[in-house]
Motif scaffolding. Sequence first.
Motif, PDB file in Angstrom:
ATOM      1  N   THR A   1       0.956  -1.239   0.057  1.00 30.31           N
ATOM      2  CA  THR A   1      -0.013   0.202   0.051  1.00 30.31           C
ATOM      3  C   THR A   1       1.048   1.351   0.057  1.00 30.31           C
ATOM      4  O   THR A   1       2.150   1.206   0.530  1.00 30.31           O
TER       5      THR A   1
ATOM      6  N   SER B   1      -3.826   0.322  -2.684  1.00 29.23           N
ATOM      7  CA  SER B   1      -3.028  -0.884  -2.769  1.00 29.23           C
ATOM      8  C   SER B   1      -2.822  -1.357  -4.043  1.00 29.23           C
ATOM      9  O   SER B   1      -3.519  -1.069  -5.174  1.00 29.23           O
TER      10      SER B   1
ATOM     11  N   LEU C   1      -7.848   2.753  -1.246  1.00 35.10           N
ATOM     12  CA  LEU C   1      -8.311   2.344   0.165  1.00 35.10           C
ATOM     13  C   LEU C   1      -8.855   3.570   0.992  1.00 35.10           C
ATOM     14  O   LEU C   1      -9.828   3.321   1.910  1.00 35.10           O
TER      15      LEU C   1
ATOM     16  N   GLY D   1     -13.830   2.592   2.852  1.00 34.59           N
ATOM     17  CA  GLY D   1     -12.693   1.767   2.800  1.00 34.59           C
ATOM     18  C   GLY D   1     -12.857   0.802   3.974  1.00 34.59           C
ATOM     19  O   GLY D   1     -13.300   0.888   4.898  1.00 34.59           O
TER      20      GLY D   1
ATOM     21  N   ALA E   1      -5.553  -3.419   4.140  1.00 34.04           N
ATOM     22  CA  ALA E   1      -5.678  -4.239   2.663  1.00 34.04           C
ATOM     23  C   ALA E   1      -5.909  -5.638   2.731  1.00 34.04           C
ATOM     24  O   ALA E   1      -6.535  -5.969   1.673  1.00 34.04           O
TER      25      ALA E   1
ATOM     26  N   TYR F   1      -9.440  -6.917   2.172  1.00 35.61           N
ATOM     27  CA  TYR F   1      -9.978  -6.857   0.738  1.00 35.61           C
ATOM     28  C   TYR F   1      -9.808  -8.361  -0.149  1.00 35.61           C
ATOM     29  O   TYR F   1     -10.254  -8.408  -0.930  1.00 35.61           O
TER      30      TYR F   1
ATOM     31  N   LYS G   1     -12.975   1.154   7.762  1.00 34.25           N
ATOM     32  CA  LYS G   1     -11.876   2.206   8.296  1.00 34.25           C
ATOM     33  C   LYS G   1     -12.244   2.861   9.355  1.00 34.25           C
ATOM     34  O   LYS G   1     -13.370   3.265   9.346  1.00 34.25           O
TER      35      LYS G   1
END
Length: 330
Positions: free
Chosen positions: A6, A20, A27, A44, A48, A51, A279
Motif C-alpha cells: 500500500t 493498494s 483504500l 474503505g 488491505a 479486501y 476504516k
Amino acid sequence: MAVINTYTLKNKNNFELEVSTIGATILGLKVPNKYGDFINVVVGLNSALDYISEDYLENKLYLGATVGRYAGRISKKELIIASKKYIIHHENNIHLHGGENGFDKKTWVVESIEEGATTSQITLSYLSKHLEEGYPGNLKIFVTYTLTDKNSLKITYRATTDKTTIVNLTNHSYFNLNGEGSILNHELLINSDFYLEVDENLVPSGKLNSVEKTRFDYKLKKRIKNINFKGLDDTFVLNKSKLKAEITSEKSGVKMKVYTNQPAIVAYTPKKFKNLPFKENVKYADYPAICFETQHFPDAPSNKHFPSTELNPSETYLNETTFEFSIVKE
Ligand code: GLA
C-alpha cells in the motif's frame, strides 16, 4: 498468500490518498471538512488484507477498485470482435465487471511514484493476457492517480492491445462526504438529459429515455432524500458541459465536482452495507454512499448505436476522470 503493498500520497494541502496493489484499489481519501478536520470520503476497509477476505469478496462491492476489462454488464456470452468469436464469462445470464476474476482482483505493478512539493502521483500497471476471461488481445493497462495542488484526485487510464478488443474501465469508489452515516442528506447534480432504459437484469434495451419529469432528473441540484428516491444503479448519458456531476454535504461542507472524458456515469447507491471492518470503525446507515462510475455505456457490444468500446492495436485507450474537492462557503 498474495503480497499486498500500500502507498500513501499527499498534496501540499495534506489531502491524502491511499492505494493498494490489489486491484490498484483506492483504500482511502482524506480531505478537510469545513472545520478543518480531515475525513475519509471514500468507503474503505481497515486493512488491505480485508479486501481479500471471503467475507468481503462474497459481497461483490468492488470498494475503490479498478473495474475491467469491461465495467458494467454485457448481455451476450458470445462476442464477435474483428470477425472472430469469443466466449466471455457469464453468471446469472450476464457478464459483469470483467468476469469472474476481473482487474479488481489482480495484483498490479507499481511503475512509478512521484512525490512533488505540491502534487503527488502513482502509476500502476497490469497486463491482461489474450483470452483472460475470454477477451481477445494482450491488453496492457496503466492507471495513474494524481493528487493535484488544486485539491483534485485525477484518475487516468491508458491501455494498448495487440489484437482488436473491447475496453471499458472505471474506478468503483463509494463516496460519502461526511465520512460516515448516509448520503441521503447530500445534494446531487448530474448534467445528463438522458438515462439508459434497462430490463430486470439491468441490461440496456438500447433506448435512451429523457430524464424530464422522471426521478432521474438531477440537472438542478437536489437533495438525494426526496419522495421519488428509490436508490440508483443507473446509467446517465453525460451532456457536453465541462462539469459532469457535483455532490455536496451541508453537514461537512465538502463539495466534490466530477469531470470526465467518458460518455456516461453509472450512479450506484446501495441500500445497505453488510457489517464489514470499515476504516476507523465508522458506521454507515441506509444509503451509505454513492459511486460515480465514469465509463462507456454498459452492453455497448450489443448496441451498435452506443459509442464504441472497441480498441484497435493502432490506438491508445484514454480515460480521464477528475474528482475536485472544495469547501462550501456558508
Ligand atoms: C455496479 C453495478 C451494480 C453492482 C455494483 C457493485 O454499480 O451496476 O449492479 O454490481 O457495481 O456491487
